[in-house]
Design an enzyme around this catalytic site. Structure first.
Site, short mmCIF file in Angstrom:
data_model
loop_
_atom_site.label_atom_id
_atom_site.label_comp_id
_atom_site.label_asym_id
_atom_site.label_seq_id
_atom_site.Cartn_x
_atom_site.Cartn_y
_atom_site.Cartn_z
N ASP A 1 -7.87 -4.09 -0.59
CA ASP A 1 -8.34 -4.23 -1.89
C ASP A 1 -8.35 -5.81 -2.36
OD1 ASP A 1 -8.79 -1.41 -2.30
OD2 ASP A 1 -6.80 -1.17 -2.54
N HIS B 1 0.68 -1.09 -0.07
CA HIS B 1 0.08 -0.03 -0.01
C HIS B 1 0.98 1.24 -0.04
CE1 HIS B 1 -2.90 3.00 1.38
NE2 HIS B 1 -4.13 2.22 0.80
#
Length: 431
Positions: free
Chosen positions: A366, A308
């Site tokens: 995600d 991330h």
């Protein structure tokens, strides 16, 4: 109020300038450059605003190094485990967890605003059947300002409150109707006897021909997806909402701007990109091939859904989301879905590989949210609309906070100009 007892010294051409330094309640110090241009005649240069604080806020705090996400001081893992989405909405909007009576009142107000103005159905039918649901959402949310005139005056605190409730309440209805229109099924109206997540699932998956019973496991997983995406500090879409708001735009226009920004594949489309990658891998036996490609610095391929930009250790939302993913996959099974089989095996392979551990490339929110939504039966085109639905309360909370800021100014970034200097116009016959 931030502590401003410290200062920083900036020297330009031998001239020194003292700049205030703000010390926040959490996070790094911030050098105040608001008077920099007036004092020095110079700007700062920060593409992407990655080192610039555009505002002060009391809503959400992220520490990427620690893997920490706090909403009004409460850790996201505690909220996801012990709370639910509408309670988190109340927390973000009003600053404190509600009492039982306050929560009941808030949930009642949201429930009673889930219906859409009937004439708005015409907007959906004006789109092509193959229109992306995000295109529909941008248009329909922006059009709300044409139907709800009693909540567009941003100078009126009550109208701001009404607009906030309306947007949180109606966004699931808009997203579900965009989905139904996309697949050619009749719209399903909201039901007041269902909770927020169950109501959304019912509007998406029920049909007039038969009864549909919402699974509590799926409803809980959906609620967690909403909760884990509710706000994420000053990201691109939130900053877009704030920038639109700074001009005095009405709330529906501001949220439509946020939806448009979220649509970008580098922002809200990450979980869709993850599922597309899993489909590209195709079968479990090809996982070692793609793991090797991800480790090859000369290969442009990279594993989507791992690592991330903000979290340099692990994504605190991913741990909670993994629990939901495991519950959903246990309920629905993965045996007949090769994409979900690949996802489970890829997760195991990556977590067991020292390369990914050293690089701190752990599965992020995600990765798991995409798996859950795929298992529920949502097409990838609905992943970002569900993200937009979830993030609406964060956008609204940031919007309300900004409007109450006495330092509010219209956003106006500067630039480093590298074009031509002044030159005279040349008549066309002389060019």
């Amino acid at each position: 109020m931030a502590d401003t007892t410290k200062t920083a010294t900036l020297t330009i051409d031998g001239q020194s300038y003292e700049l205030p330094v703000h010390t926040p309640t959490a996070g790094p110090d911030v050098i105040d450059i608001r008077k920099l241009y007036a004092q020095t005649g110079a700007f700062t240069y920060d593409p992407g605003f990655t080192s610039t604080a555009s505002t002060d806020s009391t809503i959400t705090f992220i520490d990427g190094g620690k893997g920490e996400l706090l909403h009004r001081g409460y850790p996201i893992d505690q909220l996801a485990a012990k709370s639910h989405y509408l309670e988190v909405c109340y927390l973000l909007l009003y600053g404190e967890l509600p009492t039982a009576a306050q929560l009941e009142d808030f949930e009642g107000r949201v429930t009673m605003h889930t219906m859409l103005h009937e004439q708005m159905m015409n907007f959906f039918r004006g789109f092509r059947r193959d229109a992306h649901p995000m295109a529909i959402m941008v248009g329909v949310v922006g059009a709300m300002s044409a139907f709800y005139h009693d909540s567009t005056d941003i100078s009126d605190p009550w109208q701001r409150e009404v607009a906030s409730i309306r947007l949180i309440a109606k966004m699931p209805t808009i997203a579900a109707m965009a989905y139904k229109y996309h697949i050619g099924q009749p719209f399903v109206y909201p039901r007041n006897n269902l909770d927020y997540a169950s109501n959304f699932l019912n509007m998406c998956f029920s049909v007039p021909a038969e009864d549909y019973n919402v699974s509590p496991v799926l409803a809980r997983a959906m609620d967690r997806i909403f909760t884990l995406h509710a706000d994420h500090e000053q990201n691109a879409s939130t900053s877009t909402v704030r920038l639109a708001s700074s001009s005095g735009a009405n709330p529906f226009a501001c949220i439509a701007a946020g939806i448009a920004c979220l649509w970008g594949p580098a922002h809200g489309g990450a979980n869709q990109a993850c599922l597309e990658m899993l489909r590209e891998i195709g079968t479990v036996d090809r996982i070692p091939e793609f793991i090797a490609r991800a480790k090859d610095k000369d290969d442009p391929f990279r594993l989507m859904g791992f690592g991330h930009r903000v979290y340099k250790n692990f994504d605190p939302r991913a741990t909670v989301m993994k629990e939901s993913a495991d519950e959903v996959l246990e309920l629905l099974g993965v045996e007949n879905n090769p994409t979900l089989q690949v996802a489970k095996e890829l997760e195991k392979a990556a977590l067991a590989d020292p390369y990914f551990a050293e690089k701190k490339l752990f599965p992020n929110v995600d990765f798991y949210s995409g798996i859950i939504l795929e298992a529920m039966g949502f097409p990838t085109s609905m992943f970002t609309p569900i993200f937009a639905l979830s993030r609406t309360v964060g956008w609204i909370s940031q919007w309300k906070e900004q409007l109450s800021d006495p330092q509010l100014k219209i956003g106006r970034p500067r630039q480093l100009y590298l074009g031509e200097t002044a030159r005279d116009y040349i008549d066309i016959e002389n060019r």
